[in-house]
Design an enzyme around this catalytic site. Structure first.
Site, PDB file in Angstrom:
ATOM      1  N   ASP A  83       0.855  -1.195   0.000  1.00 47.66           N
ATOM      2  CA  ASP A  83       0.000   0.000   0.000  1.00 47.66           C
ATOM      3  C   ASP A  83       0.894   1.250   0.000  1.00 47.66           C
ATOM      4  O   ASP A  83       1.863   1.319   0.767  1.00 47.66           O
ATOM      5  CB  ASP A  83      -0.872  -0.045   1.272  1.00 47.66           C
ATOM      6  CG  ASP A  83      -2.004   0.963   1.264  1.00 47.66           C
ATOM      7  OD1 ASP A  83      -2.416   1.396   0.176  1.00 47.66           O
ATOM      8  OD2 ASP A  83      -2.498   1.290   2.370  1.00 47.66           O
ATOM      9  N   HIS A 189      -7.560   9.680   4.260  1.00 47.05           N
ATOM     10  CA  HIS A 189      -7.246   8.562   5.149  1.00 47.05           C
ATOM     11  C   HIS A 189      -7.637   8.917   6.590  1.00 47.05           C
ATOM     12  O   HIS A 189      -7.668  10.084   6.954  1.00 47.05           O
ATOM     13  CB  HIS A 189      -5.749   8.252   5.104  1.00 47.05           C
ATOM     14  CG  HIS A 189      -5.320   7.652   3.798  1.00 47.05           C
ATOM     15  ND1 HIS A 189      -4.361   8.202   3.001  1.00 47.05           N
ATOM     16  CD2 HIS A 189      -5.741   6.536   3.154  1.00 47.05           C
ATOM     17  CE1 HIS A 189      -4.204   7.456   1.920  1.00 47.05           C
ATOM     18  NE2 HIS A 189      -5.028   6.444   1.985  1.00 47.05           N
TER      19      HIS A 189
HETATM   20  P1  13P Z   1      -9.218   4.421   5.523  1.00 41.95           P
HETATM   21  O1  13P Z   1      -8.394   5.251   6.433  1.00 41.95           O
HETATM   22  O2  13P Z   1     -10.483   5.117   5.100  1.00 41.95           O
HETATM   23  O3  13P Z   1      -9.529   3.073   6.060  1.00 41.95           O
HETATM   24  O4  13P Z   1      -8.386   4.211   4.167  1.00 41.95           O
HETATM   25  C1  13P Z   1      -7.422   3.212   4.057  1.00 41.95           C
HETATM   26  C2  13P Z   1      -6.611   3.362   2.810  1.00 41.95           C
HETATM   27  O5  13P Z   1      -6.941   4.051   1.868  1.00 41.95           O
HETATM   28  C3  13P Z   1      -5.346   2.596   2.773  1.00 41.95           C
HETATM   29  O6  13P Z   1      -4.602   2.864   1.625  1.00 41.95           O
HETATM   30  O1  G3H Z   2      -2.617   4.464   3.912  1.00 40.17           O
HETATM   31  C1  G3H Z   2      -3.276   4.343   4.907  1.00 40.17           C
HETATM   32  C2  G3H Z   2      -3.445   3.100   5.660  1.00 40.17           C
HETATM   33  O2  G3H Z   2      -4.478   3.312   6.593  1.00 40.17           O
HETATM   34  C3  G3H Z   2      -2.176   2.612   6.319  1.00 40.17           C
HETATM   35  O3  G3H Z   2      -1.889   3.352   7.431  1.00 40.17           O
HETATM   36  O4  G3H Z   2       0.514   3.969   7.138  1.00 40.17           O
HETATM   37  O5  G3H Z   2      -0.638   4.041   9.389  1.00 40.17           O
HETATM   38  O6  G3H Z   2      -0.065   1.858   8.312  1.00 40.17           O
HETATM   39  P1  G3H Z   2      -0.413   3.315   8.113  1.00 40.17           P
HETATM   40 ZN    ZN Z   3      -4.750   4.811   0.825  1.00 40.71          ZN
END
Ligand code: 13P
Ligand code: G3H
Ligand code: ZN
Length: 341
Positions: A83, A189
């Site tokens: 991600d 986010h």
């Molecule tokens: P949320 O914070 O809405 O759950 O989004 C997660 C996300 O986009 C991770 O890449």
């Molecule tokens: O990109 C957003 C996701 O909620 C991941 O969050 O970077 O705190 O693990 P994080």
């Molecule tokens: Zn995201």
């Protein structure tokens, strides 16, 4: 079934007209929650790890937990996705580790904060496409910039500052050859997305539909798609938490997106809320307990419930048995046969 490429999952989702939730993980219990929800609902699954998650789990713990998930739930098509990769090097290290899909988030510079230029975004994303596709690994790119900040990643703001431009999205897809495209339509986010139930002024579903009409074959990705349900907020606050009033993305809006080309739906915050609420409840009601299993088990169950609900709402439920995995080597051959212009 081996870990599968995300491209295959999304192609199947497009054929079936459904969306697939992509759930963030950092530890064993979160992976277990997702796998149990997938078995319960017979769903294909995307598990994703941020840079923060990779560092928290020292990479290898996470990867081997995923291998365990794959071994214990062989009937579930399972993707391991990076991600918000912030650089070519991050994506490369994920591919080297065994991830079957990566996001090159070139909408921000490598610092994960500063919005980048279109040219920079195309350059780094294309570079990742070249090295990922050579190994059959899927690539998600992002055009436009989301709001909010998670774990130091994000430009901040409301999410309305850099909403995706459809023409630019079309040029980006053509010039990079990405398999999936994350777009910015006003979401952020984290828990604080909207200060009231969102309408078209703040959640630009019309823009999403415009992009889909221009790029009907492209798999769209909605980030920041937690719904931040009131009942999960209430449990946290009832047991000593201090969440301020907030609204997320209503599930009906995500379903409208799914009818208009959205194939991957990113959800992290809702699971964080479910876990935290369950743990707070145990701590508040039975302060004498100190065995981590006494609160991790209810936390795991609370997350499983949210994930299973989303799998059903996004339409992926019932589709785990629809297909056999295409080996990554074969995916690589297919990409080689259709190089990016
Ligand atoms: P949320 O914070 O809405 O759950 O989004 C997660 C996300 O986009 C991770 O890449
Ligand atoms: O990109 C957003 C996701 O909620 C991941 O969050 O970077 O705190 O693990 P994080
Ligand atoms: Zn995201």
């Amino acid at each position: 079934m081996p870990l599968v490429s995300m491209r295959q999952l999304l192609d199947e989702a497009a054929k079936g007209g459904y969306g697939v939730g992509a759930f963030n993980v950092n530890n064993m219990e979160q992976i277990q929650s997702i796998m149990e929800a997938a078995r319960e609902t017979k769903s294909p699954v995307i598990v994703q790890a941020s840079r923060g998650a990779r560092s928290y789990s020292q990479d290898k713990f996470l990867y081997h937990l995923m291998l365990a998930a794959n071994e214990l739930y062989p009937e579930i098509p399972l993707v391991l996705h990076q991600d918000h990769g912030n650089s070519v090097a991050t994506c490369k290290s994920a591919i080297d580790l065994g991830f079957t899909s990566v996001m090159m988030d070139g909408s921000l510079m490598e610092d994960g904060k500063t919005p980048s230029s279109f040219e920079y975004n195309v350059k780094v994303t294309r570079e990742v496409v070249e090295l990922a596709h050579a190994k059959g690994v899927t690539v998600e790119g992002e055009i436009g910039v989301l709001g909010g900040i998670e774990d130091g990643h994000g430009a901040g703001g409301t999410g309305l500052e850099h909403v995706t431009d459809p023409e630019q999205a079309a040029r980006f897809v053509e010039q990079t050859g990405v398999d999936a495209l994350a777009i910015a339509i006003g979401t952020s986010h984290g828990a604080y997305k909207f200060s009231r139930k969102p309408d078209g002024a703040v959640l630009k579903m019309d823009r999403l539909i415009e992009i889909h009409n221009l790029l009907p074959k492209v798999h769209l990705v909605m980030h920041g798609s937690s719904s931040v349900p009131q009942d999960l907020q209430d449990i946290i606050n009832k047991y000593g938490g201090k969440l301020k009033p907030t609204w997320g993305v209503p599930v009906e809006e995500i379903q409208l997106g799914i009818r208009n080309g959205v194939r991957k739906v990113n959800v992290d915050t809702d699971n964080r809320l479910a876990i935290t609420g369950a743990i707070r409840k145990v701590f508040a009601e039975t302060p004498e307990k100190f065995d981590p299993r006494d609160y991790m088990k209810p936390a795991r169950e609370a997350m499983q419930k949210v994930v299973a609900q989303r799998m059903t709402q996004f339409g992926q439920a019932g589709h785990a048995g629809d297909y056999e995995a295409i080996p990554l080597a074969l995916m690589a051959e297919q990409y080689a046969a259709q190089p990016v212009a």
